[in-house]
Enzyme design. Structure first.
Site, PDB file in Angstrom:
ATOM      1  N   GLU A   1       0.864  -1.188   0.000  1.00  0.00           N
ATOM      2  CA  GLU A   1       0.000   0.000   0.000  1.00  0.00           C
ATOM      3  C   GLU A   1       0.899   1.236   0.000  1.00  0.00           C
ATOM      4  O   GLU A   1       2.119   1.129   0.085  1.00  0.00           O
ATOM      5  CB  GLU A   1      -0.909   0.003   1.236  1.00  0.00           C
ATOM      6  CG  GLU A   1      -1.967  -1.082   1.198  1.00  0.00           C
ATOM      7  CD  GLU A   1      -2.847  -1.043   2.435  1.00  0.00           C
ATOM      8  OE1 GLU A   1      -3.937  -0.492   2.334  1.00  0.00           O
ATOM      9  OE2 GLU A   1      -2.441  -1.554   3.481  1.00  0.00           O
ATOM     10  N   HIS A  23      -8.416   9.525   4.145  1.00  0.00           N
ATOM     11  CA  HIS A  23      -8.118   8.462   3.179  1.00  0.00           C
ATOM     12  C   HIS A  23      -8.483   8.974   1.795  1.00  0.00           C
ATOM     13  O   HIS A  23      -9.570   9.514   1.597  1.00  0.00           O
ATOM     14  CB  HIS A  23      -8.924   7.199   3.518  1.00  0.00           C
ATOM     15  CG  HIS A  23      -8.403   5.974   2.831  1.00  0.00           C
ATOM     16  ND1 HIS A  23      -8.515   5.778   1.482  1.00  0.00           N
ATOM     17  CD2 HIS A  23      -7.757   4.890   3.316  1.00  0.00           C
ATOM     18  CE1 HIS A  23      -7.958   4.620   1.161  1.00  0.00           C
ATOM     19  NE2 HIS A  23      -7.485   4.063   2.265  1.00  0.00           N
ATOM     20  N   ARG A  63      -0.125   8.401   2.118  1.00  0.00           N
ATOM     21  CA  ARG A  63      -1.544   8.736   2.009  1.00  0.00           C
ATOM     22  C   ARG A  63      -1.809  10.250   1.989  1.00  0.00           C
ATOM     23  O   ARG A  63      -2.661  10.733   1.246  1.00  0.00           O
ATOM     24  CB  ARG A  63      -2.229   8.097   3.205  1.00  0.00           C
ATOM     25  CG  ARG A  63      -3.666   7.885   3.051  1.00  0.00           C
ATOM     26  CD  ARG A  63      -4.161   6.989   4.149  1.00  0.00           C
ATOM     27  NE  ARG A  63      -4.034   5.590   3.811  1.00  0.00           N
ATOM     28  CZ  ARG A  63      -4.355   4.593   4.631  1.00  0.00           C
ATOM     29  NH1 ARG A  63      -4.802   4.858   5.835  1.00  0.00           N
ATOM     30  NH2 ARG A  63      -4.233   3.351   4.252  1.00  0.00           N
ATOM     31  N   HIS A  80     -10.432   9.507   8.120  1.00  0.00           N
ATOM     32  CA  HIS A  80     -10.217   8.058   8.266  1.00  0.00           C
ATOM     33  C   HIS A  80      -9.582   7.687   9.597  1.00  0.00           C
ATOM     34  O   HIS A  80      -9.936   6.681  10.186  1.00  0.00           O
ATOM     35  CB  HIS A  80      -9.325   7.614   7.106  1.00  0.00           C
ATOM     36  CG  HIS A  80      -9.072   6.148   7.029  1.00  0.00           C
ATOM     37  ND1 HIS A  80     -10.086   5.226   6.898  1.00  0.00           N
ATOM     38  CD2 HIS A  80      -7.906   5.430   7.049  1.00  0.00           C
ATOM     39  CE1 HIS A  80      -9.562   4.005   6.836  1.00  0.00           C
ATOM     40  NE2 HIS A  80      -8.250   4.105   6.943  1.00  0.00           N
ATOM     41  N   ARG A  85      -0.069   8.548   9.426  1.00  0.00           N
ATOM     42  CA  ARG A  85       0.114   7.104   9.660  1.00  0.00           C
ATOM     43  C   ARG A  85       0.414   6.361   8.359  1.00  0.00           C
ATOM     44  O   ARG A  85      -0.235   6.597   7.331  1.00  0.00           O
ATOM     45  CB  ARG A  85      -1.166   6.528  10.279  1.00  0.00           C
ATOM     46  CG  ARG A  85      -1.140   5.040  10.478  1.00  0.00           C
ATOM     47  CD  ARG A  85      -2.375   4.563  11.181  1.00  0.00           C
ATOM     48  NE  ARG A  85      -3.578   4.777  10.412  1.00  0.00           N
ATOM     49  CZ  ARG A  85      -4.050   3.941   9.495  1.00  0.00           C
ATOM     50  NH1 ARG A  85      -3.406   2.813   9.228  1.00  0.00           N
ATOM     51  NH2 ARG A  85      -5.165   4.216   8.847  1.00  0.00           N
TER      52      ARG A  85
HETATM   53  C1  SIN Z   1      -6.871   0.662   3.314  1.00  0.00           C
HETATM   54  O1  SIN Z   1      -7.101  -0.538   3.133  1.00  0.00           O
HETATM   55  O2  SIN Z   1      -6.643   1.442   2.399  1.00  0.00           O
HETATM   56  C2  SIN Z   1      -6.904   1.209   4.703  1.00  0.00           C
HETATM   57  C3  SIN Z   1      -5.870   0.577   5.534  1.00  0.00           C
HETATM   58  C4  SIN Z   1      -5.453   1.517   6.618  1.00  0.00           C
HETATM   59  O3  SIN Z   1      -6.160   2.459   6.941  1.00  0.00           O
HETATM   60  O4  SIN Z   1      -4.351   1.328   7.130  1.00  0.00           O
END
Ligand code: SIN
Length: 567
Positions: free
Chosen positions: A126, A244, A290, A351, A386
């Site tokens: 990610e 998010h 993010r 988020h 985060r």
């Molecule tokens: C996600 O799956 O994009 C969220 C995971 C997270 O908030 O760490």
């Protein structure tokens, strides 16, 4: 500002229960803490809804942990530190990344079933990660699987009493220490109750409901954080709220999440003209941290005058999408979007709250007897932003540490050698119609005037203290919060869960806007249009405590140099 009836819960004459440890909250952090405590300690686990209805259940992407042969704690540490934009506590991050693999193994021993590839744990990537290191379950249903495994184990732990539909009204302090809490249970056998405890652990989650558009459930109202503030504990980093980038662009509460793991599998953010949003914005493109992606999207939306963009997953083989993202596909299809063929409309949503109750590496707050873990806590691992999939990990790692620290602290604070004093906590069974009422309350829809204050607060925070902030906007938010607090006071003098939740949100909103206004720079998730660059002098963490007169005292703490932790 702080409602009078909340300043000091009137506990004279309340029925009382005594336990060794009171845990508030039943997400990954609360369940893990209850489970990891030694079986000889009686534990009361209080949760304001049903056991399995926390924000954990919504987590999709997974748990980041060092499990691959080509990975190392040093690499995970470096990625976490980079994402945190200079404000992570390096030692806390070291603890997080070096204890992560053991936490995943513990979950597996409890029966959590993670996805496999070739007989090994399947790992995805990610935003902000330099390696594939994220374990997942059911494709995109990791939180639900973790919650299932932990809740099952907690239900069969003989030392843990589970009190559902039980709300934390306030913490109780004596002589500058936390000695318990006033809880309020719904249902016929319910009402207020004093719980005396040798240790109180807040695992009550974040406050996504501060914002009109959030991936968090209606339950995320920051009750533990606000109670800790009222009790005199120090909070930190409250100005850092993670948005998010890709929530499904729907008018729903909460907004369905479209996991970052989809971009990890090759999906691409596009604007209305088809142009790639992240091209040229960051070397990692769609897999930038993010905050960078959210800002990139906000800038493109402002440029085009649109309220959403698109996630194009049509380049990912359909069979792969079906296998990896069954939950997301089902949600998109329910909204009339076919992700194997259509671009998915997405926009940012609140988020995760990086800040919370300031703790040490064993979850101790500044108030003796009070611990915090998970999103309610601020261990320093997230800094200003985060890293994806570090939150379930944080809950697991620090719950285990709290559970190791508490047994040494409880004797002397808890009078009993094994038999709880006071009455046992009365456990109400919810009748079906009561459950329906509870879920209506959880989703709003109770007292219209209280809902009105909540709705106005959420719109105010979104407009004035959201993704992009400014001095004037934050000043308007602070003034609006004062006005809304007065309105809440005038609506009704009585308590009740809906009102307590809104009062908690207002208190956190007031502290958050104050710290955000102070921070005259842009860093991590905190972006100021009037101070668009990071400022080295602001490489500091902000803390806040409440004075006895209800005002807020602010301060700063130094961030240790990274080298000190790596040695
Ligand atoms: C996600 O799956 O994009 C969220 C995971 C997270 O908030 O760490």
């Amino acid at each position: 500002m702080i409602p009078r009836w909340l300043l000091e819960a009137d506990r004279r004459g309340l029925p009382a229960t005594e336990v060794a440890v009171l845990v508030v909250g039943s997400g990954v952090a609360g369940l893990s803490t209850a489970l990891e405590l030694p079986p000889e300690l009686p534990v009361l686990l209080a949760t304001k809804a049903r056991l399995a209805s926390s924000a954990t259940r919504y987590a999709q992407g997974g748990i980041a942990a060092v499990l691959a042969a080509d990975d190392s704690p040093g690499d995970h540490w470096a990625d976490t530190m980079t994402a945190g934009a200079g404000l992570c506590d390096p030692e806390a991050v070291r603890v997080l990344v070096s204890e992560g693999a053991a936490a995943v193994r513990r979950l597996q021993r409890l029966g959590a079933s993670f996805d496999l590839e070739g007989g090994r744990l399947a790992l995805t990537i990610e935003g902000g990660h330099s390696r594939r290191r994220i374990v997942h379950a059911g494709g995109d249903a990791t939180g639900a699987e973790v919650e299932r495994a932990l809740a099952g184990a907690v239900r069969s732990a003989p030392n843990v009493t589970i009190a559902e539909r039980t709300f934390l009204v306030d913490l109780v302090t004596e002589g500058g220490e936390a000695t318990g809490a006033v809880l309020w249970s719904a249902g016929d056998a319910g009402g207020p109750r004093l719980v005396r405890a040798g240790a109180v652990v807040l695992a009550s989650g974040g406050a996504g409901q501060l914002y009109a558009s959030t991936t968090n459930p209606a339950l995320s109202t920051g009750d533990g954080i606000a109670a800790a503030l009222r009790a005199g504990a120090t909070l930190a980093d409250l100005e850092f709220v993670q948005f998010h980038p890709t929530a499904l662009h729907l008018d729903s509460d909460p907004r369905p999440l479209i996991s970052e793991a989809m971009r990890g599998e090759g999906a691409v953010l596009r604007d209305q003209r088809g142009a790639e949003v992240m091209a040229g914005v960051h070397p990692r493109g769609d897999l930038a941290p993010r905050d960078v992606v959210t800002r990139g999207m906000a800038a493109r939306m402002a440029e085009l005058g649109v309220d959403h963009l698109f996630l194009d997953a049509t380049g990912v083989p359909a069979a792969r999408l079906e296998l990896r993202f069954p939950t997301i596909l089902a949600r998109c299809r329910a909204a009339g979007v076919e992700p194997t063929r259509d671009w998915i409309p997405v926009s940012p949503a609140a988020h995760y709250l990086m800040g919370g109750v300031l703790t040490d590496l064993d979850g101790r707050s500044s108030l003796p007897g009070l611990y915090a873990v998970g999103e309610a806590a601020c261990t320093g691992v997230h800094g200003a932003n985060r890293l994806a999939s570090n939150s379930l990990l944080e809950g697991l790692v620090f719950a285990a540490r709290i559970a190791r620290a508490i047994p040494a602290a409880v004797p002397g604070r808890w009078s009993d050698a094994g038999t709880p004093a006071g009455e046992p906590f009365p456990l109400a069974q919810a009748a079906p119609d009561q459950r329906a009422r509870d879920s209506r309350v959880a989703a709003g829809g109770g007292d219209r005037r209280i809902d009105g204050v909540r709705g106005q607060l959420r719109r105010l925070m979104t407009g004035r203290a959201g993704v992009l902030r400014s001095h004037d906007g934050l000043a308007a938010a602070a003034a609006g919060i004062i006005g809304l607090s007065g309105r809440l006071e005038s609506v009704t003098a009585a308590g009740g869960r809906e009102r307590w939740e809104v009062a908690n949100l207002l208190q956190i909103g007031a502290a958050l806007t104050r710290l955000a206004a102070n921070r005259e720079e842009s860093r991590g998730a905190h972006s100021r249009s009037d101070h668009p660059e990071p400022v080295e002098a602001w490489r500091l963490r902000q803390v806040v405590t409440r004075r006895p007169d209800g005002g807020l005292d602010q301060g700063t703490i130094e961030v240790p140099a990274p080298e000190e932790a790596r040695r």
